[in-house]
Design a protein around this motif. Sequence first.
Motif, PDB file in Angstrom:
ATOM      1  N   GLN A   1      64.832   5.509  49.405  1.00 17.63           N
ATOM      2  CA  GLN A   1      63.693   4.737  49.919  1.00 17.63           C
ATOM      3  C   GLN A   1      63.621   3.340  49.309  1.00 17.63           C
ATOM      4  N   SER A   2      64.074   3.225  48.054  1.00 17.44           N
ATOM      5  CA  SER A   2      64.022   1.919  47.394  1.00 17.44           C
ATOM      6  C   SER A   2      65.304   1.734  46.585  1.00 17.44           C
ATOM      7  N   ASN A   3      66.085   0.760  46.953  1.00 19.22           N
ATOM      8  CA  ASN A   3      67.384   0.564  46.318  1.00 19.22           C
ATOM      9  C   ASN A   3      67.214   0.010  44.896  1.00 19.22           C
ATOM     10  N   PRO A   4      67.701   0.724  43.851  1.00 14.88           N
ATOM     11  CA  PRO A   4      67.505   0.248  42.473  1.00 14.88           C
ATOM     12  C   PRO A   4      68.442  -0.914  42.132  1.00 14.88           C
ATOM     13  N   ASP A   5      67.968  -1.783  41.219  1.00 16.42           N
ATOM     14  CA  ASP A   5      68.823  -2.852  40.705  1.00 16.42           C
ATOM     15  C   ASP A   5      69.745  -2.322  39.611  1.00 16.42           C
ATOM     16  N   TYR A   6      69.209  -1.402  38.808  1.00 20.45           N
ATOM     17  CA  TYR A   6      69.970  -0.816  37.706  1.00 20.45           C
ATOM     18  C   TYR A   6      69.897   0.707  37.790  1.00 20.45           C
ATOM     19  N   VAL A   7      71.018   1.349  37.459  1.00 19.95           N
ATOM     20  CA  VAL A   7      71.085   2.815  37.425  1.00 19.95           C
ATOM     21  C   VAL A   7      71.597   3.252  36.061  1.00 19.95           C
ATOM     22  N   MET A   8      70.865   4.145  35.433  1.00 20.85           N
ATOM     23  CA  MET A   8      71.287   4.730  34.170  1.00 20.85           C
ATOM     24  C   MET A   8      71.849   6.119  34.460  1.00 20.85           C
ATOM     25  N   ALA A   9      73.078   6.382  34.012  1.00 13.71           N
ATOM     26  CA  ALA A   9      73.746   7.637  34.340  1.00 13.71           C
ATOM     27  C   ALA A   9      74.612   8.091  33.171  1.00 13.71           C
TER      28      ALA A   9
ATOM     29  N   THR B   1      75.260   5.258  30.445  1.00 11.07           N
ATOM     30  CA  THR B   1      75.636   3.896  30.826  1.00 11.07           C
ATOM     31  C   THR B   1      74.548   3.292  31.696  1.00 11.07           C
ATOM     32  N   LEU B   2      74.484   1.971  31.701  1.00 13.69           N
ATOM     33  CA  LEU B   2      73.556   1.222  32.547  1.00 13.69           C
ATOM     34  C   LEU B   2      74.386   0.310  33.441  1.00 13.69           C
ATOM     35  N   THR B   3      74.216   0.458  34.742  1.00 12.46           N
ATOM     36  CA  THR B   3      75.060  -0.269  35.688  1.00 12.46           C
ATOM     37  C   THR B   3      74.216  -1.056  36.684  1.00 12.46           C
ATOM     38  N   LYS B   4      74.630  -2.293  36.895  1.00 11.42           N
ATOM     39  CA  LYS B   4      74.073  -3.106  37.967  1.00 11.42           C
ATOM     40  C   LYS B   4      75.173  -3.305  38.988  1.00 11.42           C
ATOM     41  N   ALA B   5      74.827  -3.247  40.274  1.00 10.31           N
ATOM     42  CA  ALA B   5      75.827  -3.361  41.335  1.00 10.31           C
ATOM     43  C   ALA B   5      76.677  -4.601  41.155  1.00 10.31           C
ATOM     44  N   GLY B   6      78.007  -4.397  41.197  1.00 14.74           N
ATOM     45  CA  GLY B   6      78.933  -5.507  41.100  1.00 14.74           C
ATOM     46  C   GLY B   6      79.256  -5.945  39.692  1.00 14.74           C
ATOM     47  N   GLU B   7      78.671  -5.279  38.686  1.00 12.07           N
ATOM     48  CA  GLU B   7      78.928  -5.654  37.295  1.00 12.07           C
ATOM     49  C   GLU B   7      79.454  -4.448  36.509  1.00 12.07           C
TER      50      GLU B   7
ATOM     51  N   ALA C   1      79.704  -1.599  33.652  1.00  6.56           N
ATOM     52  CA  ALA C   1      78.684  -0.755  33.045  1.00  6.56           C
ATOM     53  C   ALA C   1      78.508  -1.103  31.571  1.00  6.56           C
ATOM     54  N   VAL C   2      77.282  -1.000  31.113  1.00  5.03           N
ATOM     55  CA  VAL C   2      76.947  -1.223  29.701  1.00  5.03           C
ATOM     56  C   VAL C   2      76.789   0.142  29.034  1.00  5.03           C
ATOM     57  N   ASN C   3      77.466   0.370  27.916  1.00  7.80           N
ATOM     58  CA  ASN C   3      77.368   1.633  27.208  1.00  7.80           C
ATOM     59  C   ASN C   3      76.100   1.673  26.366  1.00  7.80           C
ATOM     60  N   LEU C   4      75.346   2.779  26.485  1.00  7.03           N
ATOM     61  CA  LEU C   4      74.083   2.926  25.773  1.00  7.03           C
ATOM     62  C   LEU C   4      74.147   3.988  24.678  1.00  7.03           C
ATOM     63  N   GLY C   5      75.259   4.695  24.559  1.00  9.86           N
ATOM     64  CA  GLY C   5      75.368   5.744  23.554  1.00  9.86           C
ATOM     65  C   GLY C   5      74.859   7.079  24.062  1.00  9.86           C
ATOM     66  N   GLN C   6      74.774   8.064  23.162  1.00  2.43           N
ATOM     67  CA  GLN C   6      74.403   9.418  23.553  1.00  2.43           C
ATOM     68  C   GLN C   6      72.895   9.649  23.561  1.00  2.43           C
ATOM     69  N   SER C   7      72.148   8.866  22.790  1.00  6.53           N
ATOM     70  CA  SER C   7      70.691   9.041  22.729  1.00  6.53           C
ATOM     71  C   SER C   7      70.012   7.680  22.776  1.00  6.53           C
TER      72      SER C   7
ATOM     73  N   ILE D   1      67.305   0.119  25.933  1.00  5.17           N
ATOM     74  CA  ILE D   1      67.500   0.019  27.389  1.00  5.17           C
ATOM     75  C   ILE D   1      66.839  -1.261  27.899  1.00  5.17           C
ATOM     76  N   LEU D   2      65.635  -1.520  27.418  1.00  5.51           N
ATOM     77  CA  LEU D   2      64.903  -2.711  27.862  1.00  5.51           C
ATOM     78  C   LEU D   2      65.643  -3.999  27.528  1.00  5.51           C
ATOM     79  N   SER D   3      66.394  -3.972  26.433  1.00 12.91           N
ATOM     80  CA  SER D   3      67.094  -5.196  26.017  1.00 12.91           C
ATOM     81  C   SER D   3      68.167  -5.611  27.009  1.00 12.91           C
ATOM     82  N   HIS D   4      68.588  -4.705  27.865  1.00 14.43           N
ATOM     83  CA  HIS D   4      69.629  -5.022  28.862  1.00 14.43           C
ATOM     84  C   HIS D   4      69.032  -5.319  30.243  1.00 14.43           C
TER      85      HIS D   4
END
Length: 305
Positions: free
Chosen positions: A200-208, A215-221, A223-229, A235-238
Amino acid sequence: MEWTGSDGKPHGAFTVAFLDALQTLPANSSAQDIYKRVKVLLLGMGVAQQPDLGGRVERTHLSLFSNSSGSERLTVAVRPEGVNGDGTLELDGGLALGLGRGSELRIVGLAPGKPEVRVRITQLEGLSKSKAEIIRPARPNQIQPGDLFELTAWVAPENSRLQVWMPPASLSNASLLKVAEETGKLRQAGNVKWIDDPVQSNPDYVMAWNGSQWTLTKAGEAAVNLGQSPATPAILSHLPAKGKTGFFLALPPSSELLPAMKLGRGSDNSAVEVATSPEHAQYLLVGRASGKEIEYAWLKKNISE
């Protein structure tokens, strides 16, 4: 066209094949089943004419001389000269019927007391031909060209299986809920638009979860590694400090859930195949946090509402 029958007299070729079908098949056989046997018998006779079955499709599924229901199961006829001495058969049906290797069929219309005959498809040879092995009994002498077999166990053909992808399931349900609780604090952030449904709403960032870390991914860029916990501030810093950034937390299946996902060859869901990567799949398994529970759905790729 004419055909010399067993009595040494000429008869219409269609009539000979038609009477054979009526005498061989059960009395309530559908018009469609009778047509299939007649078609194969005429081929075997070498007659250059083929029957045609007209009428409404619904009517062809009823018995020929009444309105009683014939068999509603898929049936396949044995081809002319289709009984081989090595215990294999040539069948007049293949990919066009949706049959896959491993599908099993049994003979229709056996006389009372006769042992059941079953075959298993071993090879698809185009749209209208397949090869099968006899699995019960071992002798092929009970089978004749034109005999009908009905489907008893279906296996989807390889090229038509539904391709799905599941993220790595290496975290427990409790671990996923803990991450969901921490990440859920982003709902209160002024620069984050928390998304519950990525259709329903396309996200800008996906955490998976990639199997070893979040990881935190933005389309076309990349992925940023966030670690295990990952903690909420990390997360906000990215994420962009200004505006409202659409954010979706994609939870993988838990290690407890995965054993219950019976998919692929050898399971009751053999028509569904687990793809090796999301690029090759039509649907993705996506989880989301909902209070103290995790909800999962099959998400079709690249769609909007």
